[in-house]
Structure formats: C-alpha cells, structure tokens
Motif scaffolding. Sequence first.
Motif, PDB file in Angstrom:
ATOM      1  N   PHE A 118      74.459 -64.543  14.445  1.00  0.00           N
ATOM      2  CA  PHE A 118      74.701 -65.093  13.325  1.00  0.00           C
ATOM      3  C   PHE A 118      74.510 -66.722  13.856  1.00  0.00           C
ATOM      4  O   PHE A 118      75.030 -66.977  14.581  1.00  0.00           O
ATOM      5  CB  PHE A 118      76.294 -65.256  13.633  1.00  0.00           C
ATOM      6  CG  PHE A 118      76.985 -64.595  12.968  1.00  0.00           C
ATOM      7  CD1 PHE A 118      77.989 -65.360  12.735  1.00  0.00           C
ATOM      8  CD2 PHE A 118      76.587 -63.728  11.779  1.00  0.00           C
ATOM      9  CE1 PHE A 118      79.260 -64.725  11.968  1.00  0.00           C
ATOM     10  CE2 PHE A 118      77.760 -63.209  11.171  1.00  0.00           C
ATOM     11  CZ  PHE A 118      78.906 -63.655  11.293  1.00  0.00           C
ATOM     12  N   THR A 119      73.638 -67.227  12.872  1.00  0.00           N
ATOM     13  CA  THR A 119      73.611 -68.592  13.248  1.00  0.00           C
ATOM     14  C   THR A 119      74.529 -69.181  12.288  1.00  0.00           C
ATOM     15  O   THR A 119      74.088 -69.255  11.117  1.00  0.00           O
ATOM     16  CB  THR A 119      72.481 -69.146  13.285  1.00  0.00           C
ATOM     17  OG1 THR A 119      71.673 -68.560  12.076  1.00  0.00           O
ATOM     18  CG2 THR A 119      71.452 -68.543  14.243  1.00  0.00           C
ATOM     19  N   LYS A 120      75.695 -69.427  12.510  1.00  0.00           N
ATOM     20  CA  LYS A 120      76.347 -70.009  11.516  1.00  0.00           C
ATOM     21  C   LYS A 120      76.125 -71.475  11.321  1.00  0.00           C
ATOM     22  O   LYS A 120      76.010 -72.139  12.378  1.00  0.00           O
ATOM     23  CB  LYS A 120      77.881 -70.036  12.022  1.00  0.00           C
ATOM     24  CG  LYS A 120      78.138 -68.302  12.549  1.00  0.00           C
ATOM     25  CD  LYS A 120      79.674 -68.504  12.456  1.00  0.00           C
ATOM     26  CE  LYS A 120      79.873 -67.007  13.492  1.00  0.00           C
ATOM     27  NZ  LYS A 120      81.464 -67.472  13.677  1.00  0.00           N
ATOM     28  N   TYR A 133      70.735 -63.850   9.360  1.00  0.00           N
ATOM     29  CA  TYR A 133      71.272 -64.744   8.564  1.00  0.00           C
ATOM     30  C   TYR A 133      71.724 -65.953   9.203  1.00  0.00           C
ATOM     31  O   TYR A 133      72.314 -65.956  10.255  1.00  0.00           O
ATOM     32  CB  TYR A 133      72.686 -64.482   7.853  1.00  0.00           C
ATOM     33  CG  TYR A 133      72.532 -63.334   6.858  1.00  0.00           C
ATOM     34  CD1 TYR A 133      72.919 -61.933   6.849  1.00  0.00           C
ATOM     35  CD2 TYR A 133      71.847 -63.788   5.771  1.00  0.00           C
ATOM     36  CE1 TYR A 133      72.567 -61.042   5.876  1.00  0.00           C
ATOM     37  CE2 TYR A 133      71.461 -62.540   4.511  1.00  0.00           C
ATOM     38  CZ  TYR A 133      72.013 -61.386   4.898  1.00  0.00           C
ATOM     39  OH  TYR A 133      71.484 -60.425   3.930  1.00  0.00           O
ATOM     40  N   THR A 162      75.369 -62.449  12.673  1.00  0.00           N
ATOM     41  CA  THR A 162      74.363 -61.500  12.171  1.00  0.00           C
ATOM     42  C   THR A 162      72.874 -62.104  12.382  1.00  0.00           C
ATOM     43  O   THR A 162      72.626 -63.179  11.979  1.00  0.00           O
ATOM     44  CB  THR A 162      74.452 -61.203  10.441  1.00  0.00           C
ATOM     45  OG1 THR A 162      75.653 -61.677  10.525  1.00  0.00           O
ATOM     46  CG2 THR A 162      74.042 -59.915  10.112  1.00  0.00           C
ATOM     47  N   TYR A 194      74.288 -69.045  17.535  1.00  0.00           N
ATOM     48  CA  TYR A 194      74.330 -67.399  17.600  1.00  0.00           C
ATOM     49  C   TYR A 194      75.056 -67.158  18.632  1.00  0.00           C
ATOM     50  O   TYR A 194      74.833 -67.326  19.682  1.00  0.00           O
ATOM     51  CB  TYR A 194      72.605 -67.157  17.588  1.00  0.00           C
ATOM     52  CG  TYR A 194      72.277 -65.947  17.663  1.00  0.00           C
ATOM     53  CD1 TYR A 194      72.878 -65.098  19.083  1.00  0.00           C
ATOM     54  CD2 TYR A 194      71.436 -65.264  17.018  1.00  0.00           C
ATOM     55  CE1 TYR A 194      71.998 -63.984  19.322  1.00  0.00           C
ATOM     56  CE2 TYR A 194      70.848 -63.899  17.544  1.00  0.00           C
ATOM     57  CZ  TYR A 194      71.280 -63.235  18.611  1.00  0.00           C
ATOM     58  OH  TYR A 194      70.780 -62.077  19.055  1.00  0.00           O
ATOM     59  N   SER A 195      75.971 -66.091  18.137  1.00  0.00           N
ATOM     60  CA  SER A 195      76.654 -65.580  19.470  1.00  0.00           C
ATOM     61  C   SER A 195      76.834 -64.054  19.154  1.00  0.00           C
ATOM     62  O   SER A 195      76.134 -63.475  18.511  1.00  0.00           O
ATOM     63  CB  SER A 195      77.993 -66.155  19.495  1.00  0.00           C
ATOM     64  OG  SER A 195      78.774 -65.830  18.555  1.00  0.00           O
ATOM     65  N   THR A 196      77.952 -63.494  19.869  1.00  0.00           N
ATOM     66  CA  THR A 196      77.524 -62.115  19.972  1.00  0.00           C
ATOM     67  C   THR A 196      77.970 -61.633  18.468  1.00  0.00           C
ATOM     68  O   THR A 196      77.660 -60.577  17.976  1.00  0.00           O
ATOM     69  CB  THR A 196      79.059 -61.381  20.716  1.00  0.00           C
ATOM     70  OG1 THR A 196      79.048 -62.259  21.626  1.00  0.00           O
ATOM     71  CG2 THR A 196      78.416 -60.063  21.335  1.00  0.00           C
ATOM     72  N   PHE A 197      78.901 -62.221  17.766  1.00  0.00           N
ATOM     73  CA  PHE A 197      79.144 -62.020  16.362  1.00  0.00           C
ATOM     74  C   PHE A 197      78.467 -62.307  15.129  1.00  0.00           C
ATOM     75  O   PHE A 197      78.754 -62.320  14.270  1.00  0.00           O
ATOM     76  CB  PHE A 197      80.602 -61.992  16.138  1.00  0.00           C
ATOM     77  CG  PHE A 197      81.430 -61.674  17.285  1.00  0.00           C
ATOM     78  CD1 PHE A 197      81.881 -62.445  18.339  1.00  0.00           C
ATOM     79  CD2 PHE A 197      81.706 -60.160  17.564  1.00  0.00           C
ATOM     80  CE1 PHE A 197      82.759 -61.784  19.291  1.00  0.00           C
ATOM     81  CE2 PHE A 197      82.235 -59.775  18.442  1.00  0.00           C
ATOM     82  CZ  PHE A 197      83.004 -60.481  19.505  1.00  0.00           C
ATOM     83  N   GLY A 214      70.694 -58.452  19.621  1.00  0.00           N
ATOM     84  CA  GLY A 214      71.395 -59.763  19.035  1.00  0.00           C
ATOM     85  C   GLY A 214      72.252 -59.634  17.879  1.00  0.00           C
ATOM     86  O   GLY A 214      71.607 -59.185  16.613  1.00  0.00           O
ATOM     87  N   VAL A 215      73.357 -59.775  18.197  1.00  0.00           N
ATOM     88  CA  VAL A 215      73.909 -59.929  16.750  1.00  0.00           C
ATOM     89  C   VAL A 215      73.889 -61.403  16.662  1.00  0.00           C
ATOM     90  O   VAL A 215      74.303 -62.277  17.275  1.00  0.00           O
ATOM     91  CB  VAL A 215      75.377 -59.842  17.006  1.00  0.00           C
ATOM     92  CG1 VAL A 215      76.364 -59.966  15.736  1.00  0.00           C
ATOM     93  CG2 VAL A 215      75.764 -58.344  17.537  1.00  0.00           C
TER      94      VAL A 215
END
Lengths: 198, 513
Positions: free
Chosen positions: B313-315, B391, B388, B383-386, B310-311
């Motif tokens: 990142f939940t932006k 965070y 973190t 959250y997607s492939t990129f 899991g990368v």
Amino acid sequence: MGTPEAKYAAFEEKVKRTVYLDNISPQVTETVVRTALSQFGTVKNIQFIRNYLESSNIPQCALVEMENIRQADVIVSELAQLPFMMSGMPRPVRARRAEVEMFDDRPAKPGRGISCRWLEPNDPDFEVAQALKRLTRRHAAEASFVLKHQLQEEENLAKQQNEALQANYKKYDMLDSVIADGTVQCLASHYKIRPADD
Amino acid sequence: MVGLEETNMEDDYFNWGKKGGVGEEERVQFYESFTLEGMEYSLYDCVHLYRSGCRETDIGKLVEIYDTEDHEKKIKVVWFFRPSDIHNFLGDWKPRRNEILLASGVGQGLSNVNPLEAIVQKCNVVCASKDERNPQPSEEELRMATYIFSHNFDVGKRQILENFPDEISGIKVECFFNKRNNQQLFRLPKFQTNLRDPAGPSNVPSKLELDEATASPVKNKLKESMVGPGEQGCASNEMLRLKPALDGNGTQSARISHGQDKERHKVRFVDQPHISASDCVAFTKGDASRKKPDGVAFTKGDASRKKPDGVAFTKGDASRKKPDIDKRSWFKQPSWEVKLQRAQDAGHLVLLDNLDPSYASSEVEALVWKAFREKVEAKMIQYSTFSTPQYGKAFVIFKSRNTAERVISELNSRCLVPENWRPVIGIRRSLKGPDKTARFVGHLSIAKIRLQSQREAMRKAVSTSHCSQPNSIEYDMALEWCLQQEKSDACWKTLYEKQVEEIREARRAIRNL
C-alpha cells in the motif's frame, strides 16, 4: 552528485542494502532493533514506518539500513531459517528485502513527467473513470476486511498458545512444589517406591 | 528398451563380468564388473543415472553390484550432489563451474540401491581435493573432466565439508578419490565387446558392474527416502568412459575415445542423444569441455524465505506543499508528523488514493499543482505489509480547509486522470496515532515469572533478542506463528491478484487511452 539520475541510482543502492522488518512489537524501540541486528553487521540507519491508516493494534514495521548488501542478505536468510524473537516471544520477526516504495522520501524516478487532465461528465470515458474510482474504494474495503480477519486469527492463535503455556506452566509448578515440600518423599516411603531423581 | 531380462536377445547388451564374492546366505552374487551395451563398467566407476521425469541425470559412484536370487540386477550408488540439489544448504559456498559434491556422513541421501538398468552412462568425475590421500589430478585431467569435486556434503549434518572422513558408507575414502596410476583401468571403447581390461581386477577388489539405465532409479536425495545397505568400495573419480547413450535407439554412436595416459584416463564427453526409454533423458554434455553445473540455484534464502508477497500500500500522506526553499531556511520546519497532526486538526488533510505506487512525493505535489494550481505538501504513504500493491496513497496538506474541501468535491464530481489513466480519489481519513501501550498479540509471558523477574538478569533476557533454537517450546510456538503468517500471506496474494484482474477488466472499457 546532483543530477537526478545519480540521486536515484544512489537511492536504489540504498534500497538494496536495507532490510524491511515487520511483526515487531510496539514496545520495541530503536535501540533494541539496533542491538539485535548488529549481530549481523553494521546498522547504519533505522526508520520505523509510521502507521497512519490502520488501527493501532497492528505490529510495527521498520526499515533498517545496513552497511552493505551482503549483510542485508544474511539477515534475510537467517531470519528465514530460524525464528528470531525481539523483546518477547514467541512471535517471530520477519525480514525481507526493502523495496523502493517503502521509502517515502524517495527521489522521483528521472525521466518521468506528470501530466493530467480533467474529464468532464460529458466525456465518453467519464463513466469508466467513475467505475474505476468505485472499484478503488471497493478494493480498499476488501483489503481492510481481510486485514481485520487476519488480526482476528492472530489473536486467536495467541490466545490458544497462551492457554497452553499457562497450563503447562502450572503443571511444572505443581511438580516443583510437590517435590520441594517433601510430599513426594512421604508418598514414596508410604508406597515403598524409590523416587527417581529425574 | 527397458530391462532386458533375456540377455539372449542381444548378446552384447548385457553381460556380467568378473564375479565378486557371494552375499550372505548365498542369495546374492556380487560382481566386480559388467558390460552394458558394449560399455564396460567396473566397481567404483562414476555413472549417470536416469531419474524418471527429470531432464537431469543424477551422478553416483558404483559401490556395489550384485545379482539377486530372482535375477534382478542391482547396483548400489553413493551419490554426488549438484549444487542445485542442495541449494538450501549452500550458504556462502560458491561452486565452480562443474563442481559437484560427494555425499558423506550418515543419513538420507547418502546412497541408494537401484536397478542396474537405471544407468545411462559413465561419467568422468575427477577429485580435485587437496587431501593427501587423493592423487592430485593434472591440469589436463581437470580440464577434461566432466565434473570435479573437492568438497563433500554431510547428509547427516547437512553441511558442506572440505575434509573427507575416513570412510563413506562403510567404504574407505581412498576408493572415492582419484585412482592411482597402477590402478588405472584401460578399456578400449569397443562397442560390442566384453573385453575386460586386464588391469581390471587389480584395480578394485570386488567390482560390481552395473549397466544401463533405462529404468528410472529410485534416487535417494535429501528429499526422498531410502538408504542403501552398507556398501563397500571406494568411489574414486576414476576415469569414466562415456558411453554413448544409446540404449536401443542406436542413434548415437558417439563413442568416446578416451585416451589413456599413464596417470589417468581422460574421458571425453560428446553430446549424448536421448536414452531410448519413453521418457528420454536428454542431457547433453559439452564436448570435452566441462558441463556447467545446472542451476547453481542456491539462493540466499530466496527460496526459503517466507516472504509475504508485497502487500503494497503506498499510502500517500497528505501531501504538503513545501514552502519555497529560501523561506524554509529561515525557520525550522516542524517534523512531518507534527504537521500531519496539525493539518488533521485544522481540516487541511486530504488522502489521495489510486495513485501509481511508484510516484514519489514530489511527483504527487507536481500533480496537485497541475490539477488545482495549489501548492501543497505531499508525502506518499510508505508501503508496508498491509499496503495494497497496486494502489498508491498519499497524504496531502493543503493551505486551508476550504481548499481541501474544494479539492475533494472536485475530485468527486469530475475525474482527474493522470497520464496513466488512474482517476484520483480524494477522501478524508483520520490519522491513527501511534500507541505504545497497544497490545501486541503474540508475545506471551507467564504471570508468575513476571513478578519474580525484577532481577536484572531476567529483565535483560527479555529485552534482548535472540534466535530461537529447535529445542524449546518457544520454537514450536514460533513455528505456529510462521505458519499463520504464511497463511495470511497467501490470502493477501490471492486478494491482490483478484484485484489486479478486476482493475484490468474495468480498464478495458476505456476508449481514449
């Protein structure tokens, strides 16, 4: 079902049925994804994940909700065994099980309250907090660096494959044309060799 | 107690039994039976074989027993697979509790030649296949069996098959099925005896007996290599005597008494002690009850999945505060994307970082309310492939530019710390729009063909999707991509682990948690 627990449980169930795809070309549309994945079962919903923060060159990702968990599992395992191409080749699409954080419309986990406090500069832990903030920024920078690097490598690979492909194609093309316009026949009779049929 | 070549030492340790034929060039002497440590083994018995370094033994059927010129005792076995051995190929097939699979077909993993000393003990394997050539076992036998099998695994095709071929490894398949009544071997569980069952010879034409298994066999599973020479002999699930795994420790005299009945012999398994060899194989069988198949660990693709870790990142999206519910119903809300864009242009957009990734958008809004007394709209970034994993990020849309500015400056000067002690950062980030014309790296096309392919057929071919088969160029290229993806995933994983460690380090300094 109104209670937050029930909602959350339903949401979790949905997550289990959903497949997360990435490495999708930007040209791929929803219909393409739907057609592609309906080989594996009934597609209930497709949502492309919008990419807000990264440069526009990275591949797309999508969340595809299937009818039941088994179909999701099948997709994931099939795509793990054979490269699956969508709208072009040869970069394969990857699939994995969806996770809760992938959904931005998710309900809040029941039972968690949000509280916070402000730390003033004279608070003993203020420095620590500032340090943590700096760390966050640094990590973000690291991540974007790694990402850039990864994109670079992917591009190199693609370029390399492209060159190989073009070269091969030219060779085949040349062979074809030579056979087609009779050069081969002439040469063969000149050298007294019988051209093989393959 | 490994391989005793001097059989004088213990007279009862090893003895050859009935002789079979002689091999080509008379260099090899085949046998039909042998006694090892007081247990008698015959051709087509199922045995446990020890594999060094493994806690589990492997199960095989003896199809050849012979003594070479140099007096090395060798056995050839056709293997049974546990479901965990072939978990990559199981697919949908769900094994029963103690079910194993017979190897069949041609290829690696079918059989092996091993030193005779690799035998640990006999194994009671019953064939439950409905094949008409297979004498059907009784309920009692099925219950008493340590293992059952009703399917076979073709090592060449790598598939689980229900139908049994006519021969396996050169031997008629009937030998692999259960023994018929008149072929039952009756052996008394005698410790020190070489008594052979008078019925022995009639059972199997040429039995090879192998004894003992302390040496580690070179097992040929799909992963390893080695295919035994053509054997003969049918492996039937004959009754297996459980030989107490004694070698040399003499610790256990768990004799299995097997009752003989007209149809089959049941073998009761008793808990076995270790084999003496330095690396003991400690397998225990349940008493009379069957042993569960170990690690039926076939995972649908889990093991084989090349998933990125899991990368995450939940932006967070600029959280926009929703207006009150009733008001909302009065006029249609523009979509989130539109809102985002507008907010961006107007300067209302703030990106919050270092949130807990498991926050929901509503929680972010609640947080902002508590901290700033501002109603905003918020959305966590998916959250997607990129992304973190540690965070969480969210976009927050404020009501006015000033509010946004104020919030950012406050977050910078002071520290907003939610209960999980993650100080929130607010920054301005510009949105990147979707770009359909963006170049997608990795999709190749041939210029000429593109021009020619105005035809409908070609266009269709590209627009649909397919699974690539291993016989095309694109497959190789696709695999290169997969490799590249795996490499990237590994990079990300290391990076995240390092970051998690750094965060943990920094948090250690917190005093009032």
